[in-house]
Write an enzyme that holds these catalytic residues in place. Sequence first.
Site, PDB file in Angstrom:
ATOM      1  N   ARG A  35     -10.889   9.783   1.516  1.00  0.00           N
ATOM      2  CA  ARG A  35     -10.771  10.503   2.793  1.00  0.00           C
ATOM      3  C   ARG A  35     -11.903  11.505   2.951  1.00  0.00           C
ATOM      4  O   ARG A  35     -12.349  11.772   4.065  1.00  0.00           O
ATOM      5  CB  ARG A  35      -9.387  11.152   2.907  1.00  0.00           C
ATOM      6  CG  ARG A  35      -8.284  10.099   2.998  1.00  0.00           C
ATOM      7  CD  ARG A  35      -6.881  10.687   3.008  1.00  0.00           C
ATOM      8  NE  ARG A  35      -5.862   9.645   2.910  1.00  0.00           N
ATOM      9  CZ  ARG A  35      -4.560   9.894   2.748  1.00  0.00           C
ATOM     10  NH1 ARG A  35      -4.131  11.140   2.674  1.00  0.00           N
ATOM     11  NH2 ARG A  35      -3.701   8.890   2.661  1.00  0.00           N
ATOM     12  N   SER A  87     -10.176   5.218  -4.897  1.00  0.00           N
ATOM     13  CA  SER A  87     -11.164   6.280  -5.100  1.00  0.00           C
ATOM     14  C   SER A  87     -10.768   7.283  -6.188  1.00  0.00           C
ATOM     15  O   SER A  87     -11.590   7.629  -7.041  1.00  0.00           O
ATOM     16  CB  SER A  87     -11.416   7.004  -3.778  1.00  0.00           C
ATOM     17  OG  SER A  87     -10.202   7.484  -3.225  1.00  0.00           O
ATOM     18  N   LYS A 128      -1.995  -1.601  -3.947  1.00  0.00           N
ATOM     19  CA  LYS A 128      -2.874  -0.433  -3.911  1.00  0.00           C
ATOM     20  C   LYS A 128      -2.055   0.831  -4.013  1.00  0.00           C
ATOM     21  O   LYS A 128      -1.051   0.937  -3.310  1.00  0.00           O
ATOM     22  CB  LYS A 128      -3.636  -0.482  -2.585  1.00  0.00           C
ATOM     23  CG  LYS A 128      -4.537   0.677  -2.316  1.00  0.00           C
ATOM     24  CD  LYS A 128      -5.106   0.541  -0.937  1.00  0.00           C
ATOM     25  CE  LYS A 128      -5.921   1.781  -0.685  1.00  0.00           C
ATOM     26  NZ  LYS A 128      -6.267   1.958   0.667  1.00  0.00           N
ATOM     27  N   GLU A 153       7.641  -6.715   1.746  1.00  0.00           N
ATOM     28  CA  GLU A 153       6.436  -6.650   2.594  1.00  0.00           C
ATOM     29  C   GLU A 153       5.511  -7.827   2.289  1.00  0.00           C
ATOM     30  O   GLU A 153       4.940  -8.438   3.197  1.00  0.00           O
ATOM     31  CB  GLU A 153       5.672  -5.340   2.341  1.00  0.00           C
ATOM     32  CG  GLU A 153       6.413  -4.079   2.757  1.00  0.00           C
ATOM     33  CD  GLU A 153       6.125  -3.630   4.190  1.00  0.00           C
ATOM     34  OE1 GLU A 153       5.401  -4.336   4.918  1.00  0.00           O
ATOM     35  OE2 GLU A 153       6.643  -2.567   4.588  1.00  0.00           O
ATOM     36  N   LYS A 162       0.859  -1.188   0.000  1.00  0.00           N
ATOM     37  CA  LYS A 162       0.000   0.000   0.000  1.00  0.00           C
ATOM     38  C   LYS A 162       0.888   1.228   0.000  1.00  0.00           C
ATOM     39  O   LYS A 162       1.636   1.474   0.945  1.00  0.00           O
ATOM     40  CB  LYS A 162      -0.902   0.006   1.224  1.00  0.00           C
ATOM     41  CG  LYS A 162      -1.767   1.257   1.299  1.00  0.00           C
ATOM     42  CD  LYS A 162      -2.765   1.207   2.424  1.00  0.00           C
ATOM     43  CE  LYS A 162      -3.592   2.478   2.444  1.00  0.00           C
ATOM     44  NZ  LYS A 162      -4.537   2.499   3.558  1.00  0.00           N
ATOM     45  N   LYS A 190       1.160  10.207   5.508  1.00  0.00           N
ATOM     46  CA  LYS A 190       1.248   8.797   5.899  1.00  0.00           C
ATOM     47  C   LYS A 190       2.556   8.140   5.422  1.00  0.00           C
ATOM     48  O   LYS A 190       2.654   6.931   5.328  1.00  0.00           O
ATOM     49  CB  LYS A 190       0.017   8.050   5.381  1.00  0.00           C
ATOM     50  CG  LYS A 190      -1.295   8.595   5.953  1.00  0.00           C
ATOM     51  CD  LYS A 190      -2.486   7.672   5.721  1.00  0.00           C
ATOM     52  CE  LYS A 190      -3.741   8.172   6.426  1.00  0.00           C
ATOM     53  NZ  LYS A 190      -4.876   7.236   6.315  1.00  0.00           N
ATOM     54  N   TYR A 197     -14.759   0.508  -7.234  1.00  0.00           N
ATOM     55  CA  TYR A 197     -15.998   1.277  -7.044  1.00  0.00           C
ATOM     56  C   TYR A 197     -16.882   1.190  -8.279  1.00  0.00           C
ATOM     57  O   TYR A 197     -18.028   1.613  -8.260  1.00  0.00           O
ATOM     58  CB  TYR A 197     -15.670   2.738  -6.731  1.00  0.00           C
ATOM     59  CG  TYR A 197     -14.873   2.879  -5.451  1.00  0.00           C
ATOM     60  CD1 TYR A 197     -15.509   2.772  -4.218  1.00  0.00           C
ATOM     61  CD2 TYR A 197     -13.497   3.070  -5.470  1.00  0.00           C
ATOM     62  CE1 TYR A 197     -14.788   2.871  -3.033  1.00  0.00           C
ATOM     63  CE2 TYR A 197     -12.760   3.175  -4.300  1.00  0.00           C
ATOM     64  CZ  TYR A 197     -13.412   3.064  -3.081  1.00  0.00           C
ATOM     65  OH  TYR A 197     -12.690   3.144  -1.921  1.00  0.00           O
TER      66      TYR A 197
HETATM   67  C1  PBG Z   1      -7.563   3.578   5.417  1.00  0.00           C
HETATM   68  C2  PBG Z   1      -7.766   3.307   3.981  1.00  0.00           C
HETATM   69  C3  PBG Z   1      -7.563   4.201   2.923  1.00  0.00           C
HETATM   70  C4  PBG Z   1      -8.024   3.562   1.778  1.00  0.00           C
HETATM   71  C5  PBG Z   1      -8.462   2.297   2.153  1.00  0.00           C
HETATM   72  N1  PBG Z   1      -8.284   2.142   3.527  1.00  0.00           N
HETATM   73  C6  PBG Z   1      -7.081   5.598   2.906  1.00  0.00           C
HETATM   74  C7  PBG Z   1      -5.756   5.940   3.398  1.00  0.00           C
HETATM   75  O1  PBG Z   1      -4.892   5.095   3.630  1.00  0.00           O
HETATM   76  O2  PBG Z   1      -5.558   7.129   3.616  1.00  0.00           O
HETATM   77  C8  PBG Z   1      -8.056   4.195   0.419  1.00  0.00           C
HETATM   78  C9  PBG Z   1      -9.066   3.648  -0.518  1.00  0.00           C
HETATM   79  C10 PBG Z   1      -9.399   4.517  -1.672  1.00  0.00           C
HETATM   80  O3  PBG Z   1      -8.815   5.587  -1.919  1.00  0.00           O
HETATM   81  O4  PBG Z   1     -10.320   4.119  -2.376  1.00  0.00           O
HETATM   82  N2  PBG Z   1      -6.569   2.939   6.066  1.00  0.00           N
END
Ligand code: PBG
Length: 327
Positions: free
Chosen positions: A208, A277, A251, A236, A198, A220, A316
Amino acid sequence: MKILDRPRRLRSLENIRELVAESSLSSADLIYPMFAHFESDAREEISSMPGRFRLGRHALLKEIKKLEEKGLKAICLFPLVEEKFKDSKGSYSYSEKNYYLDLLKEIKDRFPELVVMTDVALDPYSTDGHDGIVDPKTGEIFNDETLKVLSKMSVAQAKAGADIIGPSDMMDSRIKVIRESLEENNFKNTLIMSYSAKYASHFYGPFRDALDSAPKSGDKKTYQLDFRNKKIALKEARMDLKEGADILMVKPGIAYLDIVSLLARNCAAPISVYQVSGEYSMIKAAGEKGWVDEKQVMLESLMAFKRAGASMILSYFTPEALDYFQA
Ligand code: PBG
């Protein structure tokens, strides 16, 4: 002129193209990420994700029923949490009062065949909007302290009936701790889909907004991966497998196909990919403007994930894709 090698032969007829196609896509490949709202009657459109909603209990159950009739096989549910229940340690995540856990239970009761995946991270529950506990003095994200919360959250979700636990927090050793807690509590068949690779990505913006979960300060980057790097994804992923993950996720999706391919070739586990998203919103927006053909760009992106080696896709666009498969 003598041409002997004519690759176009294999593309000359529709049915030949079908015979030689190396990738395929169906409803069985898709997991639909959905946003739950704490008010049972809510149905709020997410402004940065046109056509996607935060759904209260009633609308959520109705939507699942409708989509299941169209072939929906799996969902991943995310909670919008009321401000008054947020704290610095995300304790509402495993509280008896957490409406999200009740919802999971009700969904599994009503739709026993549906695969239900959860999200394990502190951000929707945290006043700091981070995936882990934040040191108020330095802003550091505590790793080991966070693991305790993640493990309680995972057991609570398994208890509620979740089929797949989805740790998205990126703390070190989380898979081990979660797997041990699941075993200790006798959840032997609960799957873990680890967000192994991720990346710290700007493609998460609309998500968010949807959960009102953006970090209050900082970013982050101390826990999510640096998008300049590739080797760490493999490291990982291999660690997660050893620690007890069943499925490894990459991701975001479309900008990270090299990572999907890397893990698919080097890890003895199913690979999933999350079309996040921002990817949804970009395709949607260009489609609305008439600049691209939304449906075709969506299908091409989803197929690209399969070609790269993913076994499943969180998208989505699942409702639109199900409509397409039905037509
Ligand atoms: C939270 C999380 C996030 C997403 C999935 N779980 C956001 C982030 O890490 O800030 C993002 C999913 C998306 O953008 O569709 N831990």
